[in-house]
Design a protein around this motif. Structure first.
Motif, PDB file in Angstrom:
ATOM      1  N   VAL A 240       0.836  -1.203   0.000  1.00 26.61           N
ATOM      2  CA  VAL A 240       0.000   0.000   0.000  1.00 26.61           C
ATOM      3  C   VAL A 240       0.867   1.249   0.000  1.00 26.61           C
ATOM      4  O   VAL A 240       0.545   2.254  -0.668  1.00 26.61           O
ATOM      5  CB  VAL A 240      -0.952  -0.019   1.213  1.00 26.61           C
ATOM      6  CG1 VAL A 240      -1.719   1.292   1.313  1.00 26.61           C
ATOM      7  CG2 VAL A 240      -1.921  -1.188   1.102  1.00 26.61           C
ATOM      8  N   LEU A 241       1.991   1.206   0.726  1.00 22.90           N
ATOM      9  CA  LEU A 241       2.870   2.370   0.761  1.00 22.90           C
ATOM     10  C   LEU A 241       3.456   2.652  -0.619  1.00 22.90           C
ATOM     11  O   LEU A 241       3.511   3.811  -1.059  1.00 22.90           O
ATOM     12  CB  LEU A 241       3.986   2.128   1.770  1.00 22.90           C
ATOM     13  CG  LEU A 241       4.956   3.292   1.995  1.00 22.90           C
ATOM     14  CD1 LEU A 241       4.222   4.473   2.603  1.00 22.90           C
ATOM     15  CD2 LEU A 241       6.102   2.864   2.918  1.00 22.90           C
ATOM     16  N   ILE A 242       3.892   1.596  -1.329  1.00 24.97           N
ATOM     17  CA  ILE A 242       4.454   1.798  -2.678  1.00 24.97           C
ATOM     18  C   ILE A 242       3.410   2.387  -3.618  1.00 24.97           C
ATOM     19  O   ILE A 242       3.686   3.327  -4.380  1.00 24.97           O
ATOM     20  CB  ILE A 242       5.002   0.462  -3.215  1.00 24.97           C
ATOM     21  CG1 ILE A 242       6.261   0.062  -2.440  1.00 24.97           C
ATOM     22  CG2 ILE A 242       5.316   0.561  -4.701  1.00 24.97           C
ATOM     23  CD1 ILE A 242       6.740  -1.334  -2.766  1.00 24.97           C
ATOM     24  N   VAL A 243       2.207   1.828  -3.571  1.00 26.83           N
ATOM     25  CA  VAL A 243       1.143   2.332  -4.452  1.00 26.83           C
ATOM     26  C   VAL A 243       0.807   3.784  -4.109  1.00 26.83           C
ATOM     27  O   VAL A 243       0.663   4.632  -5.004  1.00 26.83           O
ATOM     28  CB  VAL A 243      -0.101   1.438  -4.336  1.00 26.83           C
ATOM     29  CG1 VAL A 243      -1.270   2.052  -5.093  1.00 26.83           C
ATOM     30  CG2 VAL A 243       0.204   0.046  -4.876  1.00 26.83           C
ATOM     31  N   ALA A 244       0.707   4.081  -2.814  1.00 25.76           N
ATOM     32  CA  ALA A 244       0.348   5.447  -2.421  1.00 25.76           C
ATOM     33  C   ALA A 244       1.436   6.444  -2.807  1.00 25.76           C
ATOM     34  O   ALA A 244       1.150   7.530  -3.331  1.00 25.76           O
ATOM     35  CB  ALA A 244       0.091   5.488  -0.912  1.00 25.76           C
ATOM     36  N   VAL A 245       2.692   6.081  -2.577  1.00 24.06           N
ATOM     37  CA  VAL A 245       3.792   6.985  -2.928  1.00 24.06           C
ATOM     38  C   VAL A 245       3.864   7.177  -4.438  1.00 24.06           C
ATOM     39  O   VAL A 245       4.065   8.301  -4.932  1.00 24.06           O
ATOM     40  CB  VAL A 245       5.115   6.430  -2.363  1.00 24.06           C
ATOM     41  CG1 VAL A 245       6.304   7.184  -2.940  1.00 24.06           C
ATOM     42  CG2 VAL A 245       5.122   6.531  -0.849  1.00 24.06           C
ATOM     43  N   SER A 246       3.712   6.105  -5.188  1.00 29.79           N
ATOM     44  CA  SER A 246       3.757   6.216  -6.647  1.00 29.79           C
ATOM     45  C   SER A 246       2.629   7.099  -7.170  1.00 29.79           C
ATOM     46  O   SER A 246       2.829   7.948  -8.050  1.00 29.79           O
ATOM     47  CB  SER A 246       3.675   4.819  -7.279  1.00 29.79           C
ATOM     48  OG  SER A 246       4.731   4.005  -6.841  1.00 29.79           O
ATOM     49  N   ALA A 247       1.414   6.892  -6.623  1.00 33.30           N
ATOM     50  CA  ALA A 247       0.286   7.705  -7.066  1.00 33.30           C
ATOM     51  C   ALA A 247       0.493   9.173  -6.710  1.00 33.30           C
ATOM     52  O   ALA A 247       0.206  10.068  -7.515  1.00 33.30           O
ATOM     53  CB  ALA A 247      -0.999   7.178  -6.427  1.00 33.30           C
ATOM     54  N   LEU A 248       1.006   9.431  -5.502  1.00 32.66           N
ATOM     55  CA  LEU A 248       1.258  10.812  -5.095  1.00 32.66           C
ATOM     56  C   LEU A 248       2.325  11.451  -5.975  1.00 32.66           C
ATOM     57  O   LEU A 248       2.191  12.611  -6.406  1.00 32.66           O
ATOM     58  CB  LEU A 248       1.679  10.844  -3.627  1.00 32.66           C
ATOM     59  CG  LEU A 248       2.019  12.219  -3.050  1.00 32.66           C
ATOM     60  CD1 LEU A 248       0.809  13.137  -3.103  1.00 32.66           C
ATOM     61  CD2 LEU A 248       2.527  12.084  -1.615  1.00 32.66           C
ATOM     62  N   TYR A 249       3.368  10.701  -6.260  1.00 30.63           N
ATOM     63  CA  TYR A 249       4.448  11.225  -7.102  1.00 30.63           C
ATOM     64  C   TYR A 249       3.921  11.555  -8.502  1.00 30.63           C
ATOM     65  O   TYR A 249       4.214  12.624  -9.061  1.00 30.63           O
ATOM     66  CB  TYR A 249       5.573  10.195  -7.176  1.00 30.63           C
ATOM     67  CG  TYR A 249       6.795  10.664  -7.941  1.00 30.63           C
ATOM     68  CD1 TYR A 249       7.700  11.540  -7.353  1.00 30.63           C
ATOM     69  CD2 TYR A 249       7.025  10.236  -9.244  1.00 30.63           C
ATOM     70  CE1 TYR A 249       8.821  11.978  -8.046  1.00 30.63           C
ATOM     71  CE2 TYR A 249       8.137  10.674  -9.953  1.00 30.63           C
ATOM     72  CZ  TYR A 249       9.033  11.541  -9.340  1.00 30.63           C
ATOM     73  OH  TYR A 249      10.129  11.969 -10.044  1.00 30.63           O
ATOM     74  N   ALA A 250       3.135  10.635  -9.060  1.00 34.61           N
ATOM     75  CA  ALA A 250       2.593  10.876 -10.405  1.00 34.61           C
ATOM     76  C   ALA A 250       1.650  12.070 -10.412  1.00 34.61           C
ATOM     77  O   ALA A 250       1.666  12.888 -11.343  1.00 34.61           O
ATOM     78  CB  ALA A 250       1.873   9.622 -10.895  1.00 34.61           C
ATOM     79  N   HIS A 279       7.415   8.570   6.007  1.00 32.23           N
ATOM     80  CA  HIS A 279       7.499   8.003   7.356  1.00 32.23           C
ATOM     81  C   HIS A 279       6.168   8.048   8.102  1.00 32.23           C
ATOM     82  O   HIS A 279       5.724   7.004   8.633  1.00 32.23           O
ATOM     83  CB  HIS A 279       8.576   8.706   8.163  1.00 32.23           C
ATOM     84  CG  HIS A 279       8.728   8.151   9.547  1.00 32.23           C
ATOM     85  ND1 HIS A 279       9.272   6.905   9.784  1.00 32.23           N
ATOM     86  CD2 HIS A 279       8.387   8.658  10.769  1.00 32.23           C
ATOM     87  CE1 HIS A 279       9.268   6.666  11.085  1.00 32.23           C
ATOM     88  NE2 HIS A 279       8.742   7.706  11.701  1.00 32.23           N
ATOM     89  N   PRO A 280       5.479   9.190   8.190  1.00 31.03           N
ATOM     90  CA  PRO A 280       4.188   9.174   8.908  1.00 31.03           C
ATOM     91  C   PRO A 280       3.166   8.262   8.234  1.00 31.03           C
ATOM     92  O   PRO A 280       2.367   7.610   8.909  1.00 31.03           O
ATOM     93  CB  PRO A 280       3.739  10.640   8.893  1.00 31.03           C
ATOM     94  CG  PRO A 280       4.551  11.299   7.844  1.00 31.03           C
ATOM     95  CD  PRO A 280       5.834  10.558   7.762  1.00 31.03           C
ATOM     96  N   THR A 281       3.207   8.217   6.895  1.00 30.65           N
ATOM     97  CA  THR A 281       2.277   7.321   6.203  1.00 30.65           C
ATOM     98  C   THR A 281       2.578   5.869   6.530  1.00 30.65           C
ATOM     99  O   THR A 281       1.675   5.054   6.758  1.00 30.65           O
ATOM    100  CB  THR A 281       2.357   7.541   4.686  1.00 30.65           C
ATOM    101  OG1 THR A 281       2.113   8.920   4.390  1.00 30.65           O
ATOM    102  CG2 THR A 281       1.342   6.682   3.955  1.00 30.65           C
TER     103      THR A 281
END
Length: 622
Positions: A240-250, A279-281
């Motif tokens: 979930v962290l990878i997906v969330a970070v990738s979506a936020l970055y995009a 980190h907080p996420t």
């Protein structure tokens, strides 16, 4: 997709299927083999064909993409035992397969889709009219989608009712299924951010093709390979962290390019924002996912807060049920109970017991039934002890509430019994006596001879004395009149004098003047003292007995003797129970113990609210 990669992924699925077949799970094994064959055939092909035979095959396989997932979806309905959860789920799967067939039939008649893939060439096979094919395709697609999503609800239903080995197997299935949303997110990322990067797409397809078959294989063959709860927790957290970070970055790149027109500045901004949010996420995700997978063992403070809140909202007589439910939720187990020391059952290998200790006294055990196939970790055990320490106070309060209710019930019962006895004594004893006296008075009034009247009046005199004696007996049963005549200490002295014999001397010491005491305290003290002295006379074989009365914040009554004492608690009869209950009804206590040099000590403490008289201040004469 690269054919070599496709065939390698297919080989993995086929190998796992063969191993599952060897483990006698025939249905699941053949479905895995079918998945491997379809995966290799569909993704390892060279693409569209220009020959007539190839075009016919392409037309017939227009909707064949469903076979990339269909076999895995069917496995999800029958893991871990090869059967659906219920006949209702079997009918659901049957309807879903009908929808798949309708979708495949409708897809063959999709002429527009065929022309777009074959550079405007018409389909080689004449098929159903396009409106009919379109309706079949849409209805079938809806049924196929419902079949796919229904698998998730079927697994969830199994998880709710499973434990032990079956639960571990289902958790491995869930772990393998996490590869599907991750693969879908990678595919979207490749198309919308990386302009269709084929390498990322291939990685996503490999993840989708290998993750779930491997998870199913481990569930059937080696479900104890690792601690699946930890594996699932970490996988969900980082996925979930990878997906969330990738979506936020995009998203940040897209907004920067649209608003600022500078992708470099947008990239720097995206990196800064993502770095600050990671980190907080991660901490928030890990806490939530670990709580979902195996309870509150990583956050004992939250478990204690939830326990306190639930107990505060519970009814006083249902706090034990509330505690067991809270502990079961905190540890993700099904059965938790509180047992008293007297009701302790033989220890089971699948149970963990933690003592409930309140002010140094063990009041029971908190028993957790651990599902088969699971062992409590060190964190689970530490959390259980923390919860037990908090629960002990509440359990004791619940026990006291139950004891108070039982005591009130006994008091009400005793009061009604006393009223019933009084009614019987007055109705059966005093009432007929007074009625007889009245009749004889009437008879005496009608007699003319003096001798006859005198005889009747003599009878009336004797019956009146008997009635007075009966009234005194009833009154003394309610409250000994000696207490009102000579006070509590004097009444006890009178009772001691009546029990003193040549072989037993009873001494009574206490204040000559007592302040006004509550009537219930006086009666209880007199009854306890009388019962204790009577026991000494009947059973102790003593030569000396001493009764001491003290008054402070409580009324203290101590009866000691030099007799034989007691052999143990089994020798205590109704009289001893009566003394302890009389003290408990007033909120006091009565203890009975053996003396070191022989004999017994009866010690009663009765609470009272008394304003002791104070000496007036001294006046100084002028």
């Amino acid at each position: 997709m690269n054919p070599v990669v496709a065939f390698a992924v297919a080989a993995v699925a086929i190998t796992v299927g063969v191993l599952v077949l060897r483990a006698h799970q025939v249905r699941i094994g053949w479905l895995l083999v079918a998945h491997g064959v379809c995966f290799g055939a569909l993704l390892g092909s060279a693409g569209t064909s220009t020959s007539h035979a190839g075009m016919v095959a392409d037309q017939l396989a227009s909707g064949s993409w469903v076979f990339l997932f269909l076999w895995l979806v069917l496995i999800a309905y029958i893991v871990p035992d090869g059967h659906t959860l219920s006949p209702g789920w079997s009918r659901w799967v049957g309807l879903g397969l009908v929808g798949v067939v309708m979708f495949l039939v409708g897809s063959v008649g999709d002429s527009e889709g065929f022309r777009s893939e074959h550079h405007g060439a018409d389909p080689p096979l004449a098929w159903l009219p396009e409106p009919v094919s379109g309706v079949l395709g849409i209805v079938g697609l809806v049924g196929t989608v419902l079949l796919f999503f229904g698998a998730g609800f079927a697994v969830r239903a199994r998880l709710r009712g499973s434990s032990g080995e079956g639960r571990l197997q289902l958790l491995w299935l869930v772990w393998g299924a996490t590869s599907l949303p991750l693969a879908l997110a990678l595919t979207w990322f490749a198309y919308f951010v990386l302009d269709g990067n084929e390498l990322v797409v291939d990685v996503a397809l490999v993840l989708a093709g290998r993750g779930l078959p491997v998870g199913i294989g481990i569930a059937i063959l080696r479900h104890r390979l690792f601690d699946i709860e930890v594996v699932l927790s970490r996988t969900l957290t980082y996925g979930v962290l990878i997906v969330a970070v990738s979506a936020l970055y995009a998203l940040l790149l897209f907004l920067a390019d649209r608003v600022l027109g500078d992708s470099t500045a947008g990239g720097l901004l995206a990196v800064v924002v993502v770095a600050a949010a990671v980190h907080p996420t991660y901490a928030w995700l890990r806490r939530r996912i670990e709580r979902w997978v195996y309870g509150y063992r990583s956050d004992p403070a939250a478990a204690l807060r939830r326990l306190s809140a639930s107990v505060e909202a519970a009814e006083p007589l249902r706090v034990v049920d509330t505690i067991t439910a809270s502990v079961a939720d905190a540890l993700k187990v099904e059965h938790v109970r509180v047992e008293t020391p007297a009701g302790s059952a033989p220890k089971s290998p699948h149970e963990t017991r933690v003592p409930l200790v309140h002010r140094g006294d063990r009041i029971g055990n908190l028993v957790v039934e651990v599902p088969i196939g699971r062992t409590l970790s060190a964190a689970d055990t530490a959390l259980l002890h923390d919860l037990a320490g908090q629960a002990a106070v509440t359990v004791r309060a619940g026990q006291l509430a139950a004891e108070l209710q039982a005591s009130r019930s006994r008091i009400v019962t005793a009061r009604e019994e006393e009223r019933k006895r009084l009614r019987r004594d007055l109705h059966d004893g005093l009432g007929p006596s007074l009625a007889g006296i009245l009749l004889k008075l009437q008879a005496a009034q009608s007699r003319r001879e003096a001798s006859e009247r005198d005889a009747i009046l003599t009878e009336i005199r004797e019956e009146t004395r008997a009635a007075i004696t009966e009234v005194r007996r009833v009154v003394e049963d309610l409250r000994p009149p000696a207490i009102d005549e000579v006070g509590l200490v004097g009444a006890i002295r009178q009772r001691a004098a009546s029990l003193t014999t040549g072989r037993l001397v009873i001494e009574v010491s206490g204040p000559d003047q007592l302040p006004p005491l509550p009537a219930a305290v006086e009666v209880a003290a007199f009854r306890i003292a009388s019962e204790a002295m009577t026991n000494v006379v009947k059973h102790a074989g003593a030569s000396r007995c001493r009764v001491e009365i003290e008054l402070d914040a409580t009324l203290g009554l101590t009866v000691t003797d030099n007799g034989r004492g007691s052999s143990g608690p089994n020798g205590r009869g109704v009289g001893w129970t009566s003394m302890t209950e009389r003290a408990a009804e007033l909120g006091g206590s009565c203890t009975i113990a053996s003396r070191g040099d022989g004999g017994l000590v009866v010690r009663a403490l009765l609470p009272l609210q008394v304003s002791l008289p104070h000496e007036p201040p001294m006046e100084v004469a002028p």
